[in-house]
Design an enzyme around this catalytic site. Structure first.
Site, PDB file in Angstrom:
ATOM      1  N   HIS A  50       0.988  -1.237  -0.054  1.00 55.70           N
ATOM      2  CA  HIS A  50       0.093   0.055  -0.113  1.00 55.70           C
ATOM      3  C   HIS A  50       0.893   1.221  -0.026  1.00 55.70           C
ATOM      4  CE1 HIS A  50       0.715  -0.617   4.299  1.00 55.70           C
ATOM      5  NE2 HIS A  50       0.823   0.491   4.350  1.00 55.70           N
TER       6      HIS A  50
HETATM    7  C1  T46 Z   1       2.880   0.788   6.944  1.00 56.50           C
HETATM    8  C2  T46 Z   1       3.436  -0.521   7.390  1.00 56.50           C
HETATM    9  C3  T46 Z   1       5.004  -0.128   7.563  1.00 56.50           C
HETATM   10  C4  T46 Z   1      -4.878  -0.693  13.199  1.00 56.50           C
HETATM   11  O1  T46 Z   1      -5.752  -0.920  13.729  1.00 56.50           O
HETATM   12  N1  T46 Z   1      -4.150   0.531  13.580  1.00 56.50           N
HETATM   13  C5  T46 Z   1      -2.967   0.833  13.145  1.00 56.50           C
HETATM   14  O2  T46 Z   1      -2.456   1.859  13.517  1.00 56.50           O
HETATM   15  C6  T46 Z   1      -2.282  -0.097  12.118  1.00 56.50           C
HETATM   16  C7  T46 Z   1      -1.024   0.390  11.415  1.00 56.50           C
HETATM   17  C8  T46 Z   1      -2.986  -1.004  11.645  1.00 56.50           C
HETATM   18  N2  T46 Z   1      -4.202  -1.415  12.053  1.00 56.50           N
HETATM   19  C9  T46 Z   1      -5.007  -2.656  11.593  1.00 56.50           C
HETATM   20  C10 T46 Z   1      -5.534  -2.538  10.412  1.00 56.50           C
HETATM   21  C11 T46 Z   1      -5.397  -3.887   9.813  1.00 56.50           C
HETATM   22  O3  T46 Z   1      -6.508  -4.470  10.050  1.00 56.50           O
HETATM   23  O4  T46 Z   1      -4.265  -3.597  11.733  1.00 56.50           O
HETATM   24  C12 T46 Z   1      -4.353  -4.585  10.542  1.00 56.50           C
HETATM   25  C13 T46 Z   1      -3.013  -4.893   9.890  1.00 56.50           C
HETATM   26  O5  T46 Z   1      -2.737  -3.524   9.331  1.00 56.50           O
HETATM   27  P1  T46 Z   1      -2.078  -3.571   7.915  1.00 56.50           P
HETATM   28  O6  T46 Z   1      -2.497  -4.756   7.233  1.00 56.50           O
HETATM   29  O7  T46 Z   1      -2.094  -2.411   7.213  1.00 56.50           O
HETATM   30  O8  T46 Z   1      -0.490  -4.124   8.205  1.00 56.50           O
HETATM   31  P2  T46 Z   1       0.919  -3.778   7.455  1.00 56.50           P
HETATM   32  O9  T46 Z   1       1.941  -4.402   8.174  1.00 56.50           O
HETATM   33  O10 T46 Z   1       0.493  -4.304   5.901  1.00 56.50           O
HETATM   34  O11 T46 Z   1       1.139  -2.260   7.204  1.00 56.50           O
HETATM   35  C14 T46 Z   1       1.768  -1.501   8.522  1.00 56.50           C
HETATM   36  C15 T46 Z   1       0.696  -0.105   8.518  1.00 56.50           C
HETATM   37  O12 T46 Z   1      -0.482  -0.483   8.307  1.00 56.50           O
HETATM   38  C16 T46 Z   1       1.340   0.784   7.284  1.00 56.50           C
HETATM   39  O13 T46 Z   1       0.757   2.082   7.494  1.00 56.50           O
HETATM   40  O14 T46 Z   1       3.075   1.761   6.489  1.00 56.50           O
HETATM   41  O15 T46 Z   1       2.905  -1.168   8.385  1.00 56.50           O
END
Ligand code: T46
Length: 138
Positions: A50
């Site tokens: 993303h």
């Molecule tokens: C990024 C990379 C480096 C939350 O509820 N609160 C939060 O602050 C975050 C970051 C995520 N979430 C929830 C959203 C999803 O349901 O946690 C779940 C996993 O998040 P995501 O799939 O977006 O995780 P990554 O590892 O793909 O990405 C994360 C960050 O979301 C993103 O901003 O830059 O780490």
């Protein structure tokens, strides 16, 4: 690469070990509103996929190592994070993927804004269309 660069923090090191202080707008270029960390990731797992519209973040691998692929329509880089005194700053409009998490690794992330799904672009074609316009003007 645009909106992406390494930050290096000063360490307080002595015979007791190392301490790295991080202060918003002092040694990172934004105020810190949110902190999260990613751990327990299987080595075969890839995360991210993303970009963000407005968010500024600093990624620090505080234990172990992880690779970060960052790209925009014109440039692409792979950065290995494996030093808790260094951070990868990623600003808006940069696509990112995280992979090759070593066993026991912990990726700490400092973010400039509270969490909101509205700031994410998770579809690569949508990202490209938006980013091609954005990078035309810089
Ligand atoms: C990024 C990379 C480096 C939350 O509820 N609160 C939060 O602050 C975050 C970051 C995520 N979430 C929830 C959203 C999803 O349901 O946690 C779940 C996993 O998040 P995501 O799939 O977006 O995780 P990554 O590892 O793909 O990405 C994360 C960050 O979301 C993103 O901003 O830059 O780490």
């Amino acid at each position: 690469m645009h909106n992406t660069h390494m930050l290096e923090f000063s360490k307080n090191s002595d015979e007791y070990g190392n301490l790295v202080p991080i202060e918003g707008r002092r040694n990172i270029p934004f105020d810190i509103k949110r902190v999260y960390y990613i751990y327990g990731v299987d080595q075969k797992q890839r995360r991210g996929f993303h970009s963000h519209n407005d968010l500024h973040q600093a990624l620090i691998c505080v234990s172990g190592s992880v690779k970060i692929l960052v790209k925009n329509p014109n440039e692409e880089e792979i950065i290995e994070l494996n030093d808790p005194s260094k951070a990868l700053y990623i600003g808006p409009k940069v696509w990112r993927e995280m992979y090759d998490f070593s066993e026991g690794s912990v990726l700490l992330v400092l973010a400039s804004e509270y969490y909101t799904e509205d700031d994410y672009i998770r579809d690569y074609d949508e990202y490209l269309a938006d980013a091609i316009e954005y990078y035309k003007n810089i």
